[in-house]
Scaffold this active site. Sequence first.
Site, mmCIF file in Angstrom:
data_model
loop_
_atom_site.group_PDB
_atom_site.id
_atom_site.type_symbol
_atom_site.label_atom_id
_atom_site.label_comp_id
_atom_site.label_asym_id
_atom_site.label_seq_id
_atom_site.Cartn_x
_atom_site.Cartn_y
_atom_site.Cartn_z
ATOM 1 N N ASP A 4 -4.943 44.452 -10.933
ATOM 2 C CA ASP A 4 -4.524 43.096 -11.306
ATOM 3 C C ASP A 4 -4.296 42.243 -10.069
ATOM 4 O O ASP A 4 -3.698 42.699 -9.094
ATOM 5 C CB ASP A 4 -3.237 43.149 -12.138
ATOM 6 C CG ASP A 4 -3.043 41.877 -12.944
ATOM 7 O OD1 ASP A 4 -2.736 40.831 -12.345
ATOM 8 O OD2 ASP A 4 -3.213 41.916 -14.174
ATOM 9 N N GLU A 31 1.226 28.406 -3.860
ATOM 10 C CA GLU A 31 2.548 28.998 -4.060
ATOM 11 C C GLU A 31 2.809 30.038 -2.968
ATOM 12 O O GLU A 31 3.374 31.107 -3.219
ATOM 13 C CB GLU A 31 2.676 29.651 -5.441
ATOM 14 C CG GLU A 31 2.441 28.688 -6.585
ATOM 15 C CD GLU A 31 2.845 29.264 -7.921
ATOM 16 O OE1 GLU A 31 3.887 28.855 -8.439
ATOM 17 O OE2 GLU A 31 2.111 30.126 -8.446
ATOM 18 N N GLU A 38 9.697 29.565 -3.279
ATOM 19 C CA GLU A 38 10.041 29.881 -4.667
ATOM 20 C C GLU A 38 11.176 30.909 -4.754
ATOM 21 O O GLU A 38 11.212 31.888 -3.991
ATOM 22 C CB GLU A 38 8.780 30.426 -5.364
ATOM 23 C CG GLU A 38 8.997 30.704 -6.825
ATOM 24 C CD GLU A 38 7.737 31.238 -7.508
ATOM 25 O OE1 GLU A 38 6.619 31.045 -6.969
ATOM 26 O OE2 GLU A 38 7.874 31.844 -8.582
ATOM 27 N N CYS A 90 11.654 33.210 -6.859
ATOM 28 C CA CYS A 90 11.107 34.562 -7.091
ATOM 29 C C CYS A 90 10.714 35.235 -5.781
ATOM 30 O O CYS A 90 10.872 36.449 -5.633
ATOM 31 C CB CYS A 90 9.847 34.496 -7.954
ATOM 32 S SG CYS A 90 10.152 34.223 -9.688
ATOM 33 N N CYS A 140 9.566 31.598 -14.383
ATOM 34 C CA CYS A 140 9.615 32.947 -13.815
ATOM 35 C C CYS A 140 10.876 33.192 -12.993
ATOM 36 O O CYS A 140 11.350 34.322 -12.892
ATOM 37 C CB CYS A 140 8.384 33.190 -12.942
ATOM 38 S SG CYS A 140 8.059 31.861 -11.760
ATOM 39 N N CYS A 141 11.431 32.108 -12.405
ATOM 40 C CA CYS A 141 12.539 32.306 -11.453
ATOM 41 C C CYS A 141 13.883 32.652 -12.102
ATOM 42 O O CYS A 141 14.610 33.499 -11.575
ATOM 43 C CB CYS A 141 12.690 31.076 -10.567
ATOM 44 S SG CYS A 141 11.221 30.701 -9.588
HETATM 45 O O1 FUB Z 1 2.022 33.749 -12.014
HETATM 46 C C1 FUB Z 1 3.210 34.379 -12.451
HETATM 47 C C2 FUB Z 1 4.397 33.777 -11.742
HETATM 48 O O2 FUB Z 1 4.466 32.389 -12.052
HETATM 49 C C3 FUB Z 1 4.312 33.819 -10.230
HETATM 50 O O3 FUB Z 1 4.853 34.947 -9.669
HETATM 51 C C4 FUB Z 1 5.026 32.581 -9.841
HETATM 52 O O4 FUB Z 1 4.718 32.180 -8.531
HETATM 53 C C5 FUB Z 1 4.582 31.604 -10.887
HETATM 54 O O5 FUB Z 1 3.327 31.083 -10.599
HETATM 55 ZN ZN ZN Z 2 9.441 32.103 -9.871
#
Ligand code: FUB
Ligand code: ZN
Length: 647
Positions: A199, A327, A343, A345, A411-412
Amino acid sequence: MPSSHRAREAKAARMQRYVPADHSRVSFDGGFWQSWTETVRRVTIPSQHNRLEEEGFLEVLDFDKPAGPLARPIQPSGLSMQHFFDSDFGKWIEAASYTLKAHPDAVIEAKIDDIVEKLENGQMADGYLNSWFIRREPEKRWTNLRDLHEMYSMGHLLEGAVAYFEATGKRRFLDVMIRAVDHIIDTFGPEPGKLRGYDAHEEIELALIKLYRVSGDERHLKLATYFVDERGQMPSYYDEEARQRGENPADYVYQTYAYSQAHMPVREQSQVVGHAVRAMYLFSAMADLVYENDDAELKTVCDRLFDNLTGRQLYVTGGLGPSASNEGFTREYDLPNETAYAETCAAVALGFWSHRMAQTDLDSKFTDKLEMVLFNGALSGISRDGEHYFYENVLESHGQNRRWKWHYCPCCPTNIARFITSLGQYFYSASDDALAVHLYGENTAELTVGDAFVRLKQETRYPWDGDIALTMSLQQTNRFTLQLRIPGWCREAKITINDEVVDLTAAVTKGYAAINRDWRNGDEIRINFSMPVDRLYAHPAVSEDSGRVALQRGPVVYCIEETDVGGEPQRLRLPADAQIVPRFDADLLGGAVVLDAEAMQSQADDWDGRLYRTAPPVLAPKRITAVPYHLWANRSAGAMLVWLQEK
Ligand code: FUB
Ligand code: ZN
């Protein structure tokens, strides 16, 4: 003891590796982390489930109904955020499960069981599990690993399943995910007849290693190892896969597979490139493989990449990945402040990676970065009220940045939640003859070192001051090495044991003070890390920070907010000799040390409407207060600055 801990302890005994503490046995019963962990448990976790419901995310699990309208449109890459809604359930379940382990909660458990039931209901007979493809385009499953996040989503569900099993002992979700992994094993790998894919958004790799630590099934470790080593092999799987879809590989939106760290085999990589979260998840898995496979070559690769990131590409806050367009990373030393993507994340995931690195190599250069993100670039991602977030963690703002309640791509929030709800595991780890203290902050921990049971109490106001008292409770006298991290930011440390001074020159190796002795019940360790205010300067190649200074005290990086200085902090200059005085402000968002100083402010009232003139601006004295960066944007909206001009 959960089976994963037993398995890892057995392995640690053979390999002299460290095992992180069981997070549920570290309680933050006071001090800095108490209110954060309580808020995340009581407010963040329930409110995130509410958001998933309100925003229609959970609807994708209604497998018995026809698919509804798209909640998120398809982007130019072919990806809709909805392709990976499953990952949000996975991360939420993981974060919630960490709280359940020490604080059972029937309501939260019922919500998780409901999601699990729906997932099981939708799972295909061959084990395949992904809500998007099952409901919308089953014929297209496994046809676009480059863009569509199938294994990323399954990886997060798998992490959630492992955490839920460890918290409750319930196997249902774990079994669903083991069936999904069996399906992946049947489909991918080097064996004839299988797809040689992996992936593009890393995640499944580290999830498989978590599964392996619970299952003990070598196939899970083997698959993770395969995915890591297959990555970036040429000819690229993604080229061939694109052709199979009737596409020209050259039309790839991101142009280069460096976006996914798949431009060359991982063992050949020396610069951290591409999407920041992907990179951190990959490197976390690599660090896990170093641990599990005793892989010295991969350890060298991890070290090289860690040094590249921390030496050339990391914000002073621990933020990473400056650019919104990918990103992620651009060129080395490119660290713009106002447009920083950084970000949440990615900072959280740097915490994951740094922590993992320290389990095979006890070096404070790793845990310093864990602490850096924890107090700065990751913690800034969640508000003090526990239900507002930043996705991007800029280091400068003209007032345009606001915390949001939910994000278009959320996602964060669940990432910072799972970091904080499992915080205890990052504080300590043990081998069969050593106990490492990586982080400081008030807590009580129950730990095992070899056969010894140790209760360790930390009493401290850290990070607001550098005095820490550690009290050891033991059932009997035990000999082991206590490894105390001496933070990289600290220039003067003092440690005493039962009032006897420890000779740190002799004791410290790679930033840890090793104290080997017979430990007795009631032994008291007192630590003092002197905590002056430091002025930090950036490497000259970071042109954005030239002529500027950042303020740090202990592990906490500071910023100036408009609300505290009555105007844009961009107009301030801090004299090189200005005294900076720390002061505890009990009324600031639960209490924090702030920094007061006498600065200068450029005056705008004598410019008579001109934009330019030959005389420089007049400077007038201005009293300023800096606040911890992680607390910014919790009061009124306004401008903010980390890197102040220095005069
Ligand atoms: O693509 C999945 C998640 O969404 C990524 O880890 C983040 O950067 C955001 O794009
Ligand atoms: Zn995130």
